[in-house]
Design a protein around this motif. Structure first.
Motif, mmCIF file in Angstrom:
data_model
loop_
_atom_site.group_PDB
_atom_site.id
_atom_site.type_symbol
_atom_site.label_atom_id
_atom_site.label_comp_id
_atom_site.label_asym_id
_atom_site.label_seq_id
_atom_site.Cartn_x
_atom_site.Cartn_y
_atom_site.Cartn_z
ATOM 1 N N GLY A 27 67.688 19.774 43.707
ATOM 2 C CA GLY A 27 68.647 20.515 44.530
ATOM 3 C C GLY A 27 68.423 22.007 44.447
ATOM 4 O O GLY A 27 68.592 22.713 45.415
ATOM 5 N N TYR B 153 67.610 15.198 39.553
ATOM 6 C CA TYR B 153 68.223 15.360 40.876
ATOM 7 C C TYR B 153 68.748 16.785 41.056
ATOM 8 O O TYR B 153 68.618 17.356 42.142
ATOM 9 C CB TYR B 153 69.369 14.360 41.058
ATOM 10 C CG TYR B 153 68.939 13.037 41.634
ATOM 11 C CD1 TYR B 153 68.637 12.910 42.992
ATOM 12 C CD2 TYR B 153 68.819 11.904 40.837
ATOM 13 C CE1 TYR B 153 68.246 11.713 43.547
ATOM 14 C CE2 TYR B 153 68.422 10.690 41.366
ATOM 15 C CZ TYR B 153 68.145 10.601 42.714
ATOM 16 O OH TYR B 153 67.743 9.418 43.254
ATOM 17 N N ASN B 154 69.293 17.377 40.028
ATOM 18 C CA ASN B 154 69.818 18.732 40.164
ATOM 19 C C ASN B 154 68.713 19.767 40.194
ATOM 20 O O ASN B 154 68.852 20.812 40.836
ATOM 21 C CB ASN B 154 70.814 19.033 39.025
ATOM 22 C CG ASN B 154 72.190 18.507 39.349
ATOM 23 O OD1 ASN B 154 72.926 19.112 40.112
ATOM 24 N ND2 ASN B 154 72.533 17.348 38.794
ATOM 25 N N TYR C 96 79.126 14.313 51.647
ATOM 26 C CA TYR C 96 79.254 13.391 50.525
ATOM 27 C C TYR C 96 80.131 12.219 50.950
ATOM 28 O O TYR C 96 81.144 12.401 51.632
ATOM 29 C CB TYR C 96 79.872 14.104 49.313
ATOM 30 C CG TYR C 96 80.223 13.135 48.210
ATOM 31 C CD1 TYR C 96 79.227 12.588 47.402
ATOM 32 C CD2 TYR C 96 81.543 12.739 48.002
ATOM 33 C CE1 TYR C 96 79.532 11.669 46.408
ATOM 34 C CE2 TYR C 96 81.862 11.837 47.005
ATOM 35 C CZ TYR C 96 80.854 11.296 46.210
ATOM 36 O OH TYR C 96 81.162 10.384 45.231
ATOM 37 N N ALA D 137 79.602 12.947 37.806
ATOM 38 C CA ALA D 137 78.264 12.508 38.225
ATOM 39 C C ALA D 137 77.717 11.450 37.290
ATOM 40 O O ALA D 137 77.227 10.398 37.726
ATOM 41 C CB ALA D 137 77.323 13.706 38.288
ATOM 42 N N SER E 106 74.981 13.013 41.993
ATOM 43 C CA SER E 106 74.497 14.088 41.138
ATOM 44 C C SER E 106 75.068 15.449 41.516
ATOM 45 O O SER E 106 75.016 16.399 40.729
ATOM 46 C CB SER E 106 72.966 14.147 41.180
ATOM 47 O OG SER E 106 72.504 14.615 42.441
ATOM 48 N N LYS E 107 75.636 15.566 42.708
ATOM 49 C CA LYS E 107 76.197 16.840 43.167
ATOM 50 C C LYS E 107 77.653 17.019 42.738
ATOM 51 O O LYS E 107 78.257 18.061 42.983
ATOM 52 C CB LYS E 107 76.088 16.943 44.694
ATOM 53 C CG LYS E 107 74.654 16.808 45.204
ATOM 54 C CD LYS E 107 73.715 17.811 44.560
ATOM 55 C CE LYS E 107 72.283 17.623 45.039
ATOM 56 N NZ LYS E 107 71.398 17.108 44.018
#
Length: 336
Positions: A336, A332-333, A230, A284, A277-278
């Protein structure tokens, strides 16, 4: 003493685990007329000591110790003292084939080009590997072929992905070409700096040679390295890179790069939204809102016409343009 044919610049920062593998692959090159410039970029571990130890054993090795400034700053420090006829870059957590620089140097001399480019082998953390090549012709590119085949995706392709010229580690540059055109790395662009450097190289060069299917560079997907971590503040860095690109390409009258500059900004917005998003949901949403409401992204979307993208990506861009932050966060999650 033989003249230095190739200077190899290796930025070094927190790579104790990989450094010996990298340096040994350069020391063992079949082209022996090298100088190897190890730039200790203020590494807090034992990398600086390791660099000095390598230099004690091989008089072709020069070591620069400097305060931490990032990859661009480290490469510039190496460029500043390089004396080779050609310049190569190797990342300190990667390694190279034994004959990489012999093949590239010979091609550079034979075809009298500004730079030579090869392909690479990607090696994953589970030690699976695969070869990567480009969807362009092999061989010699003169200015006319560069304009027809490279310029349309020099900065960024219409599919919102990198064009054919990107990684400096796959290239061998004529030092005089870089010097004559004052081409260096932007010190305040800490990540994805190759994109800026290679775009300017691609525009300025008169010729290059592509050694297609010569997988001479080994790129390792190492956990915890720059490309897998990140990056706080990345959006500001990418906006600065886009500003540098505008400053250069907005002055050009022989080709219209304006659409590519917009796509470039959107690509990095997607990249930064994915990283943001993480974070925790609150952080986020804050960071994603900041990106979606930025003037840079608003300008990029203005009068943009994209046809070479999937329906999924088109939907994502719609959400970005209309600032649907919470929906994007969930998407986005889910990915993931």
């Amino acid at each position: 003493m033989n003249k230095v044919k190739v200077s190899v610049v290796v930025p070094v920062y927190k790579v104790e685990k990989y450094l010996e593998r990298c340096v040994n692959s350069i020391i063992k090159q079949s082209l022996s007329e090298l100088e190897i410039i190890l730039v200790d970029d203020g590494s807090p571990d034992n990398c600086g000591i390791m660099c000095d130890s390598f230099a004690d054993k091989d008089n072709r090795i020069k070591v620069v110790h400097k305060a931490n400034g990032g990859l661009s700053s480290a490469r510039n420090a190496g460029l500043k003292i390089a004396t080779g006829e050609y310049i190569g870059f190797v990342d300190s957590d990667d390694d190279i084939e034994t004959d990489m620089y012999e093949k590239m140097y010979n091609a550079a001399l034979k075809y009298k080009v500004d730079f030579v480019m090869c392909d690479y082998q990607r090696i994953n953390s589970n030690r699976t590997n695969f070869n990567k090549t480009l969807d362009i012709d092999s061989g010699f590119y003169d200015k006319e072929k560069i304009r027809s085949d490279i310029f349309p995706a020099l900065i960024m392709g219409s599919n919102i992905d990198y064009g054919p010229l990107l990684s400096v580690c796959l290239c061998l540059y004529k030092r005089q070409f870089l010097t004559d055109n004052s081409i260096t790395f932007a010190n305040d662009v800490k990540w994805s700096e190759d994109n800026l450097f290679s775009a300017i190289v691609g525009y300025k060069c008169n010729s290059f040679y592509y050694l297609k299917t010569e997988y001479l560079y080994h790129y390792y997907s190492n956990p915890g390295t720059i490309t897998t971590s990140y990056r706080a503040g990345a959006w500001n860095v990418y906006c600065k890179m886009n500003e540098y690109l505008h400053n250069f390409f907005d002055q050009i009258s022989d080709y219209d790069f304006s659409e590519q500059l917009k796509i470039h900004m959107i690509y990095y917005a997607c990249n930064c939204l994915g990283m943001a998003s993480k974070l925790s949901e609150e952080d986020a949403l804050y960071e994603m809102n900041m990106i979606l409401n930025s003037q840079e992204l608003k300008t990029a979307f203005k009068n943009l016409h994209l046809s070479d993208i999937s329906i999924k990506l088109r939907f994502q861009l719609y959400l970005m343009k209309h600032k649907k932050t919470k929906v994007l966060y969930k998407i986005y999650n889910k990915k993931g």
